[in-house]
Design a protein around this motif. Structure first.
Motif, short mmCIF file in Angstrom:
data_model
loop_
_atom_site.label_atom_id
_atom_site.label_comp_id
_atom_site.label_asym_id
_atom_site.label_seq_id
_atom_site.Cartn_x
_atom_site.Cartn_y
_atom_site.Cartn_z
N THR A 1 -1.59 11.95 0.89
CA THR A 1 -1.36 11.16 -0.23
C THR A 1 -0.53 9.82 0.21
O THR A 1 -0.88 8.58 0.02
N ARG B 1 -1.94 8.01 3.62
CA ARG B 1 -3.21 7.76 3.14
C ARG B 1 -4.40 7.90 4.34
O ARG B 1 -5.24 8.37 4.32
N GLU B 2 -3.84 7.52 5.70
CA GLU B 2 -4.67 7.62 6.86
C GLU B 2 -3.82 7.77 8.12
O GLU B 2 -2.55 7.47 8.15
N ALA C 1 0.70 4.14 -2.83
CA ALA C 1 0.58 5.38 -2.45
C ALA C 1 1.74 6.43 -3.01
O ALA C 1 1.63 7.66 -3.19
N GLU D 1 0.78 -1.17 0.02
CA GLU D 1 0.00 0.05 -0.10
C GLU D 1 0.81 1.14 0.00
O GLU D 1 0.53 2.11 -0.63
#
Length: 361
Positions: free
Chosen positions: A106, A109-110, A76, A72
């Motif tokens: 970005t 992501r979180e 990203a 991930e």
């Protein structure tokens, strides 16, 4: 001075090659995206290999097992790179803190929780915020064992505001060499370390944002140069001093060790692009920013057979190349160990993937 002269020479050569043919632009763009994403993340501990990165970003494939977090993170990173490239095209619009925070969001992501061991065996946890400046102090332990503190959470908003304003004003003046502007921004940004995580990746993206806006090709800080990169930063830190405010206002003269390293790096990267686009040879290949030649032409033949027939068996290769099965197996094992090829053993056909790039045509 020698590095600066080399940079000027290779940049002039690069300029003489413009505009690139469409196919050359495409090939170089693919190579850059892979090299940048792999190296920038590998420096920070991402465990994907160069080959896994290529298969993930180009074909959406995952083979040989990989951590979901690393997959991930790499995807990203590629989105962040494209986002930065698009933003850099809008040359009449200034750099903003909003864009930097969006770029950070970005990449991360979180928000997520980070867990750490404390002396004595206890655990602690804290939140890593995506797209927000840090809320807790951050520091690094250098390889010499001393602790180096970055700007405090309280100092960070004002220092970042000053950094972005300085950059936009300096860009408008147009008196500083674009490479020097990118180098000084990188150093000042790192000394602030505005986020809890991802600062190195953001710094390397913003270096390329600055270079792109001034007509320079984007560059890769190769993970094989990680120690030299960190050492150059450390030597500059020693000269500048430990106070975060001093680092955030450092001059080019203050950071000479880092400037010298980075000028040489930019020159080497541009020279590498020229080589990639111009050098050709039956036994010439390209891998992660460097040319590769093999002692035996048989290895090049094996690689090309794998490209054209990914499901080929060892016995067929031995017959085509004219060497024993044992010799073919040994060559394949060496290619795997170098990362030049991957074999998908979860695939019924045991498909081969050639990662190294053929420069014969």
């Amino acid at each position: 001075m020698a590095a600066k002269n080399k940079l000027q020479t290779v940049y002039e050569r690069w300029q003489s090659m413009q505009p690139l043919q469409e196919d050359d632009q495409r090939r170089l763009g693919i190579r850059f995206s892979l090299d940048f994403n792999y190296n920038s993340n590998h420096i920070e501990g991402n465990t994907l290999t160069y080959g896994q990165t290529e298969l993930l970003l180009l074909f959406g494939q995952v083979i040989q097992g990989a951590k979901m977090k690393d997959l991930e993170e790499m995807k990203a990173s590629d989105v962040g790179l494209k986002m930065m490239q698009e933003e850099a095209k809008v040359k009449d619009y200034p750099l903003t803190e909003t864009f930097i925070r969006q770029l950070h969001k970005t990449l991360l992501r979180e928000d997520y929780e980070e867990y750490r061991n404390l002396p004595g065996g206890a655990f602690t946890s804290f939140t890593i915020h995506a797209g927000r400046y840090k809320t807790r102090p951050n520091s690094v332990i250098t390889r010499y064992g001393d602790r180096f503190d970055y700007a405090s959470p309280e100092e960070t908003p004002a220092l970042m505001s000053d950094l972005v304003r300085w950059y936009n004003e300096e860009e408008q003046r147009g008196e500083m060499h674009p490479v020097d502007l990118a180098i000084l921004f990188h150093y000042r940004y790192i000394r602030i370390h505005p986020f809890e995580d991802g600062n190195g990746r953001i710094a390397r993206l913003l270096v390329n944002y600055i270079l792109t806006r001034h007509g320079y090709p984007m560059i890769v800080v190769r993970s094989r140069k990680k120690q030299a990169y960190l050492e150059a930063l450390h030597r500059a830190d020693l000269k500048v001093g430990k106070a975060p405010s001093d680092g955030a206002l450092a001059s080019l003269g203050d950071i000479k060790p880092f400037r010298d390293f980075f000028v040489q790096l930019v020159a080497d990267e541009i020279a590498g692009y020229i080589t990639f686009l111009t050098q050709r040879g039956d036994n010439l290949w390209w891998y992660d920013g460097e040319t590769v030649t093999f002692n035996s032409p048989a290895v090049s033949t094996i690689l090309r057979e794998l490209i054209y027939n990914p499901a080929i068996k060892t016995a067929e290769l031995a017959e085509i190349v004219g060497i024993s099965r044992v010799a073919v197996s040994k060559a394949l094992q060496q290619l795997i160990e170098k990362g030049y090829v991957l074999q998908d053993k979860n695939d019924e056909a045991n498909t081969w993937h050639v990662i190294i790039t053929d420069l014969s045509r």
